[in-house]
Scaffold this motif. Sequence first.
Motif, mmCIF file in Angstrom:
data_model
loop_
_atom_site.group_PDB
_atom_site.id
_atom_site.type_symbol
_atom_site.label_atom_id
_atom_site.label_comp_id
_atom_site.label_asym_id
_atom_site.label_seq_id
_atom_site.Cartn_x
_atom_site.Cartn_y
_atom_site.Cartn_z
ATOM 1 N N ALA A 22 -9.148 -7.383 -2.411
ATOM 2 C CA ALA A 22 -10.265 -8.424 -3.202
ATOM 3 C C ALA A 22 -10.458 -7.796 -4.662
ATOM 4 O O ALA A 22 -10.377 -6.625 -4.886
ATOM 5 C CB ALA A 22 -11.460 -8.130 -2.344
ATOM 6 N N PRO A 23 -10.979 -8.796 -5.404
ATOM 7 C CA PRO A 23 -11.293 -8.455 -6.809
ATOM 8 C C PRO A 23 -12.505 -7.368 -6.707
ATOM 9 O O PRO A 23 -13.621 -7.625 -6.210
ATOM 10 C CB PRO A 23 -11.692 -9.525 -7.565
ATOM 11 C CG PRO A 23 -12.216 -10.633 -6.393
ATOM 12 C CD PRO A 23 -11.432 -10.219 -5.453
ATOM 13 N N ARG A 26 -14.800 -1.729 -11.073
ATOM 14 C CA ARG A 26 -14.699 -0.004 -10.598
ATOM 15 C C ARG A 26 -15.163 0.509 -11.939
ATOM 16 O O ARG A 26 -15.211 1.690 -11.854
ATOM 17 C CB ARG A 26 -13.460 0.161 -10.331
ATOM 18 C CG ARG A 26 -12.822 -0.487 -8.878
ATOM 19 C CD ARG A 26 -13.719 -0.433 -7.704
ATOM 20 N NE ARG A 26 -14.251 0.995 -7.488
ATOM 21 C CZ ARG A 26 -13.558 1.906 -6.808
ATOM 22 N NH1 ARG A 26 -12.311 1.716 -6.214
ATOM 23 N NH2 ARG A 26 -14.032 3.111 -6.598
ATOM 24 N N GLU A 55 -10.062 -6.451 -10.379
ATOM 25 C CA GLU A 55 -11.333 -6.574 -10.787
ATOM 26 C C GLU A 55 -11.798 -7.747 -11.595
ATOM 27 O O GLU A 55 -10.710 -8.116 -12.621
ATOM 28 C CB GLU A 55 -11.928 -5.182 -11.383
ATOM 29 C CG GLU A 55 -11.296 -4.889 -12.812
ATOM 30 C CD GLU A 55 -10.866 -3.461 -13.265
ATOM 31 O OE1 GLU A 55 -10.075 -2.802 -12.904
ATOM 32 O OE2 GLU A 55 -12.121 -2.630 -13.670
ATOM 33 N N MET A 100 -13.784 -13.206 -15.452
ATOM 34 C CA MET A 100 -15.126 -13.079 -15.100
ATOM 35 C C MET A 100 -16.104 -13.271 -16.261
ATOM 36 O O MET A 100 -15.968 -12.239 -17.252
ATOM 37 C CB MET A 100 -15.370 -11.673 -14.350
ATOM 38 C CG MET A 100 -16.823 -11.368 -14.054
ATOM 39 S SD MET A 100 -16.739 -9.836 -13.039
ATOM 40 C CE MET A 100 -18.377 -9.491 -13.236
ATOM 41 N N HIS A 174 -13.257 -16.749 -11.585
ATOM 42 C CA HIS A 174 -14.527 -15.948 -10.754
ATOM 43 C C HIS A 174 -15.569 -17.079 -10.927
ATOM 44 O O HIS A 174 -16.337 -17.064 -11.924
ATOM 45 C CB HIS A 174 -15.035 -14.711 -11.127
ATOM 46 C CG HIS A 174 -15.942 -13.702 -10.695
ATOM 47 N ND1 HIS A 174 -16.371 -14.544 -9.304
ATOM 48 C CD2 HIS A 174 -16.499 -12.508 -10.522
ATOM 49 C CE1 HIS A 174 -17.473 -13.696 -8.710
ATOM 50 N NE2 HIS A 174 -17.308 -12.337 -9.554
ATOM 51 N N ALA A 263 -15.690 -16.221 -0.358
ATOM 52 C CA ALA A 263 -16.230 -15.150 0.345
ATOM 53 C C ALA A 263 -17.560 -15.534 0.823
ATOM 54 O O ALA A 263 -18.419 -15.821 -0.021
ATOM 55 C CB ALA A 263 -16.187 -13.878 -0.601
ATOM 56 N N PHE A 265 -21.245 -14.385 2.371
ATOM 57 C CA PHE A 265 -22.422 -13.288 2.617
ATOM 58 C C PHE A 265 -23.586 -14.072 3.044
ATOM 59 O O PHE A 265 -24.421 -14.412 2.352
ATOM 60 C CB PHE A 265 -22.327 -12.513 1.288
ATOM 61 C CG PHE A 265 -21.388 -12.093 0.520
ATOM 62 C CD1 PHE A 265 -20.888 -10.991 0.666
ATOM 63 C CD2 PHE A 265 -20.615 -12.931 -0.259
ATOM 64 C CE1 PHE A 265 -19.929 -10.238 0.154
ATOM 65 C CE2 PHE A 265 -19.335 -12.432 -0.911
ATOM 66 C CZ PHE A 265 -18.850 -11.203 -0.883
ATOM 67 N N VAL A 307 -8.860 -11.571 2.670
ATOM 68 C CA VAL A 307 -9.130 -10.770 1.697
ATOM 69 C C VAL A 307 -9.893 -9.460 2.087
ATOM 70 O O VAL A 307 -10.921 -9.762 2.731
ATOM 71 C CB VAL A 307 -9.793 -11.690 0.413
ATOM 72 C CG1 VAL A 307 -9.972 -10.677 -0.712
ATOM 73 C CG2 VAL A 307 -9.226 -12.630 0.177
ATOM 74 N N GLY A 310 -13.844 -3.302 0.350
ATOM 75 C CA GLY A 310 -14.206 -2.200 0.826
ATOM 76 C C GLY A 310 -12.772 -1.209 1.391
ATOM 77 O O GLY A 310 -12.465 -0.092 0.922
ATOM 78 N N TYR A 337 -18.750 2.903 -9.116
ATOM 79 C CA TYR A 337 -18.627 2.730 -10.458
ATOM 80 C C TYR A 337 -18.669 3.794 -11.249
ATOM 81 O O TYR A 337 -19.108 3.662 -12.407
ATOM 82 C CB TYR A 337 -19.912 1.656 -10.842
ATOM 83 C CG TYR A 337 -20.073 0.499 -9.943
ATOM 84 C CD1 TYR A 337 -19.047 -0.608 -9.730
ATOM 85 C CD2 TYR A 337 -20.916 0.271 -8.906
ATOM 86 C CE1 TYR A 337 -19.194 -1.719 -9.173
ATOM 87 C CE2 TYR A 337 -20.979 -0.729 -7.922
ATOM 88 C CZ TYR A 337 -20.312 -1.873 -7.983
ATOM 89 O OH TYR A 337 -20.240 -2.895 -7.305
HETATM 90 C C1 LIG Z 1 -17.100 -2.124 -5.435
HETATM 91 C C2 LIG Z 1 -17.295 -3.207 -5.505
HETATM 92 C C3 LIG Z 1 -17.121 -4.133 -6.771
HETATM 93 C C4 LIG Z 1 -16.944 -5.506 -6.543
HETATM 94 N N1 LIG Z 1 -16.760 -6.365 -7.635
HETATM 95 C C5 LIG Z 1 -16.407 -7.599 -7.690
HETATM 96 C C6 LIG Z 1 -15.786 -8.288 -8.789
HETATM 97 O O1 LIG Z 1 -15.515 -7.859 -9.964
HETATM 98 N N2 LIG Z 1 -15.508 -9.918 -8.443
HETATM 99 C C7 LIG Z 1 -15.726 -10.512 -7.249
HETATM 100 O O2 LIG Z 1 -15.170 -11.349 -7.331
HETATM 101 N N3 LIG Z 1 -16.235 -9.905 -6.248
HETATM 102 C C8 LIG Z 1 -16.444 -8.292 -6.467
HETATM 103 N N4 LIG Z 1 -16.759 -7.788 -5.175
HETATM 104 C C9 LIG Z 1 -16.833 -8.313 -3.894
HETATM 105 C C10 LIG Z 1 -15.385 -8.139 -3.296
HETATM 106 O O3 LIG Z 1 -14.562 -8.894 -3.814
HETATM 107 C C11 LIG Z 1 -15.516 -8.789 -1.751
HETATM 108 O O4 LIG Z 1 -16.151 -10.283 -1.943
HETATM 109 C C12 LIG Z 1 -16.453 -7.996 -1.060
HETATM 110 O O5 LIG Z 1 -16.358 -6.626 -1.092
HETATM 111 C C13 LIG Z 1 -16.510 -8.578 0.474
HETATM 112 O O6 LIG Z 1 -15.272 -8.220 1.003
HETATM 113 P P1 LIG Z 1 -15.179 -6.683 2.168
HETATM 114 O O7 LIG Z 1 -16.359 -7.071 3.117
HETATM 115 O O8 LIG Z 1 -13.838 -6.714 2.745
HETATM 116 O O9 LIG Z 1 -15.562 -5.599 1.389
HETATM 117 C C14 LIG Z 1 -16.734 -6.324 -5.276
HETATM 118 C C15 LIG Z 1 -17.189 -5.440 -4.211
HETATM 119 C C16 LIG Z 1 -17.139 -4.117 -4.268
HETATM 120 C C17 LIG Z 1 -17.321 -3.435 -3.029
#
Ligand SMILES: Cc1cc2nc3c(=O)[nH]c(=O)nc-3n(C[C@H](O)[C@H](O)[C@H](O)COP(=O)(O)O)c2cc1C
Length: 356
Positions: A22-23, A26, A55, A100, A174, A263, A265, A307, A310, A337
């Motif tokens: 996943a993007p 960081r 990212e 983004m 994005h 994705a 949530f 995708v 974490g 971060y």
């Molecule tokens: C540290 C961190 C940074 C993230 N930054 C972005 C980002 O730059 N762009 C984006 O589309 N999603 C970002 N996300 C969301 C992830 O792409 C992903 O959708 C989210 O972590 C859910 O997936 P997971 O449950 O497998 O972690 C970020 C997630 C985390 C944990």
Amino acid sequence: MSQLFTPVQIGRYTLPNRLVMAPMTRSRSDDDGVPSDLVVTYYAQRAGAGLIISEGVFPSAMGKGYVRTPGIATDAQVAVWKKVTEAVHAKGGRIFMQVMHCGRISHPSLLPNEAQPVAPSAIKPAGQTWTGSGMQAFVTPRALSLDEIAGVIDDYRMATRRALEAGFDGVELHAASGYLPEQFLSSASNQRQDQYGGSVENRARFVLEVLAAMVAEAGGDRVGIKISPEMNFNDIVDANPQETYSYLVEQLHGFNLAYLHVALFGAKVDYHALLRPRFNGAYLMGSGLDQQSAEAALANGRADATVFGGAFLANPDLPERFRQGSPLNTPDKNTFYSPGPQGYTDYPLLSGLSAN
Ligand SMILES: Cc1cc2nc3c(=O)[nH]c(=O)nc-3n(C[C@H](O)[C@H](O)[C@H](O)COP(=O)(O)O)c2cc1C
């Protein structure tokens, strides 16, 4: 039978597995948006993914929204991204850049000459952002003029061109998480009276024009889009997300995109069931997956690839761990971060050694 380790066609690429990274922002770049050499190591460590999505990367300085995030607007930025793509390719991987533009989810302290952030409408998002000198409230953004919208679309075009120059295999728009494209899409943040606001056709126009520009540079088979309907983040609200996203996804047909990345949530609606049949490319499902649920989604035909955020962050050798059924490292939120290698390039491999 495991589906995760079967090949899958994503646009012009045949991925060796269905595990996509996943993007993830960081924040290991400098104040000019130039990634550090650690970034090269970090992505190379994760080259076992079927596909890495980088990212979020800002297409222009006005698109920046967080401290120490990278751009793709200058030669210095392109030069380090070249090193990233070369390192990933040398290890047999593939990497798309996520483009983004944060729009109103920014702060003058992050923008050129302390500029006011831009947005479809001058509506301040609720909440605060980390600015480098502590948390500060979001400010009221400035509404983009029609000429400026054309300029922003051109920034995405140039970002795509530069990403390809830097060796990326493709680009992802994005359009999730309350950033500029979703600010246009969503009824509460977009109160425009012109052709970019009002009806769902008008609110989707910006996203579709940006995609058209990206596709003109890269070809549809090297462009993906990420959406997160009903994601309750960055104060983004749409009055009728089922209608908005159904319409948007149906309009994607003509682009023949490489993929649609969704994705979810805590959405109340099963958007995977709603949107997948409306899309004509590969469907990437993200958020909250583990090996078992990913296998189930693939086996049930709910997704073409899965995708992981974490889990990939904390496990550079995630595919190998899944193959062996090995335990996973836990992501450390405190170093998501933070600057430096800790919690970035030092997660241990299965062997117990650091991936460094
Ligand atoms: C540290 C961190 C940074 C993230 N930054 C972005 C980002 O730059 N762009 C984006 O589309 N999603 C970002 N996300 C969301 C992830 O792409 C992903 O959708 C989210 O972590 C859910 O997936 P997971 O449950 O497998 O972690 C970020 C997630 C985390 C944990």
